[in-house]
Design an enzyme around this catalytic site. Structure first.
Site, PDB file in Angstrom:
ATOM      1  N   HIS A   1      -6.025  -1.288   5.004  1.00 27.98           N
ATOM      2  CA  HIS A   1      -4.542  -1.143   4.803  1.00 27.98           C
ATOM      3  C   HIS A   1      -3.598  -1.884   5.105  1.00 27.98           C
ATOM      4  O   HIS A   1      -2.385  -0.705   5.717  1.00 27.98           O
ATOM      5  CB  HIS A   1      -3.986   0.964   4.920  1.00 27.98           C
ATOM      6  CG  HIS A   1      -4.927   0.994   3.807  1.00 27.98           C
ATOM      7  ND1 HIS A   1      -5.444   1.168   2.175  1.00 27.98           N
ATOM      8  CD2 HIS A   1      -5.318   3.050   3.576  1.00 27.98           C
ATOM      9  CE1 HIS A   1      -6.347   2.147   2.126  1.00 27.98           C
ATOM     10  NE2 HIS A   1      -6.216   3.422   2.798  1.00 27.98           N
TER      11      HIS A   1
ATOM     12  N   HIS B   1      -0.704   5.803  -1.861  1.00 31.24           N
ATOM     13  CA  HIS B   1      -2.142   6.617  -1.598  1.00 31.24           C
ATOM     14  C   HIS B   1      -1.439   7.686  -1.394  1.00 31.24           C
ATOM     15  O   HIS B   1      -1.642   8.487  -0.045  1.00 31.24           O
ATOM     16  CB  HIS B   1      -2.621   6.140   0.127  1.00 31.24           C
ATOM     17  CG  HIS B   1      -3.367   6.033   0.874  1.00 31.24           C
ATOM     18  ND1 HIS B   1      -4.423   7.879   0.611  1.00 31.24           N
ATOM     19  CD2 HIS B   1      -4.943   5.388   1.398  1.00 31.24           C
ATOM     20  CE1 HIS B   1      -5.360   7.430   1.732  1.00 31.24           C
ATOM     21  NE2 HIS B   1      -5.774   6.230   1.439  1.00 31.24           N
TER      22      HIS B   1
ATOM     23  N   GLU C   1      -6.882   6.146  -6.107  1.00 26.66           N
ATOM     24  CA  GLU C   1      -5.981   4.526  -5.625  1.00 26.66           C
ATOM     25  C   GLU C   1      -6.459   3.492  -6.428  1.00 26.66           C
ATOM     26  O   GLU C   1      -7.089   3.573  -6.559  1.00 26.66           O
ATOM     27  CB  GLU C   1      -5.585   4.134  -4.145  1.00 26.66           C
ATOM     28  CG  GLU C   1      -5.691   5.319  -2.632  1.00 26.66           C
ATOM     29  CD  GLU C   1      -6.820   4.942  -1.794  1.00 26.66           C
ATOM     30  OE1 GLU C   1      -6.277   3.755  -0.935  1.00 26.66           O
ATOM     31  OE2 GLU C   1      -7.386   5.756  -1.756  1.00 26.66           O
TER      32      GLU C   1
END
Length: 386
Positions: A138, A211, A349
């Protein structure tokens, strides 16, 4: 009332009172689309984060802060018209800064994982920050979820918030100055639309997503195992023990990963005979969406029987990561001091495949100077009575 009989006088008075009551009720129930800005708190170094509240005419609201582009709250009506927050979130900026497992956040430069924090582009190897089982996750230690974005509110019938950020060359190990714009739009039809755009001055890799953790019961007071999910995907992306793709796609047929028909999440999530379920601790995998090209397509549908809420996800992206909050353990306290426990939410996502820079058979995530990265995802809410 002079000259009228007592009966007619009473009837007329009652009618006037009824008209006034109806007018008053109409005034209190009608909503006007708007966007409001309030101070949200201070960050280290004295920077101030703001909170923007978007409201549409039906009364749906989206609260977004320019710290991390976080969706702090998102309301949706149930089958009786009651609006409740359908996301997990925290009650202060300091809580997000201190301990946030990506609740509602913008993710970049690369959503999901890159194996061992390395990739090679045009013959040059780049070393990224590793922050998850020896891999890059991420965007690294300070990804887009932990920076302050420049915000521009956009008023109108469909209020919007435009966020911009420049990720400097070398940030978290990535090459190139990356100029990013993300626009949240609260639409009339109770949908939150997210448009992503980026340009670069050097070849780089980009994979942006959001997210948000969803729980359609409202208030996230219980797990999501009774939510019914449909995924428009005939294949998924198997992973190894560190959740890095093996490189070979697998059909979902005859596996716990088959959501081509509406399926209760809890039905197969604890299948101890399935290696992939073991690796993910449940569902934490990418599904390859049916359909070709970058046209907007239905990716997922979620239905919560108690509230009657339905969420449809449409995207231009080729895949969707379905995560069932397997790593929540009650240690993160949400709104009103409520602890978020295991599987109290689900994430959908929209993105490219994990580890694409190291997987030549996966769709490319390379962005070059002169090109523009553009994707769109829409989360639309409705209700169903059954």
């Amino acid at each position: 009332m002079k000259g009228l009989t007592p009966f007619l006088s009473l009837a007329l008075l009652t009618g006037l009172l009824t008209m006034n009551a109806c007018s008053s009720k109409k005034e209190t129930t009608e909503q006007k689309a708007s966007i409001e800005k309030t101070a949200y708190g201070q960050l280290a170094g004295g920077q101030t984060a703001d909170l923007y509240t978007l409201r549409n005419e039906s009364g749906m609201t989206a609260q977004i802060t320019n710290y991390g582009g976080i969706i702090v709250g998102l309301t949706a009506p149930d089958k009786d018209g009651k609006f409740e927050d359908v996301t997990l979130g925290q009650d202060s900026l300091s809580a997000y800064v201190k301990n946030n497992p990506y609740f509602g956040a913008l993710i970049g430069r690369y959503g999901n994982r890159i194996a061992k924090g390395k990739f090679t582009l045009d013959g040059k190897t780049y070393n990224l920050v590793t922050n998850n089982m020896g891999n890059h996750l991420h965007g690294g230690t300070v990804g887009f979820d932990k920076v302050l974005w420049t915000a521009t509110p956009i008023e109108g019938d469909e209020p919007a918030l435009k966020l911009t950020y420049t990720s400097k060359d070398g940030e978290e190990g990535y090459p190139g100055n990356l100029n990013v714009t993300v626009t949240y739009t609260l639409q009339k039809d109770n949908a939150l639309k997210i448009d992503y755009e980026a340009t670069t001055d050097k070849p780089t890799v980009v994979n942006l997503t959001n997210h948000t953790y969803f729980n359609l019961t409202g208030g996230a007071k219980r797990d999501v195992l009774d939510h019914v999910v449909t995924l428009n995907a005939d294949r998924f992306i198997p992973v190894d023990k560190t959740l890095i793709p093996t490189g070979k796609l697998q059909p979902v047929a005859n596996t716990p990963f088959d959501f081509t028909q509406p399926t209760v999440i809890g039905k197969r999530i604890n299948d101890s005979t399935d290696t992939q379920i073991k690796y993910g601790g449940g569902y934490d995998h990418g599904w390859v969406l049916n359909g070709s090209g970058d046209s907007l397509k239905l990716a997922a549908t979620v239905y919560e029987p108690t509230s009657g809420r339905v969420m449809e996800v449409r995207t231009t992206e080729p895949a969707i990561q379905f995560y069932t909050g397997n790593f929540l353990d009650g240690s993160v306290t949400g709104r009103e001091g409520f602890p978020y426990k295991k599987r109290y939410a689900l994430c959908l996502e929209t993105e490219h495949y994990p580890d694409s820079p190291n997987q030549s058979s996966f769709p490319t995530t390379t962005l070059r100077p002169g090109e523009t990265y553009k994707t769109t995802t829409i989360y639309q809410f409705s209700t169903r009575k059954e």
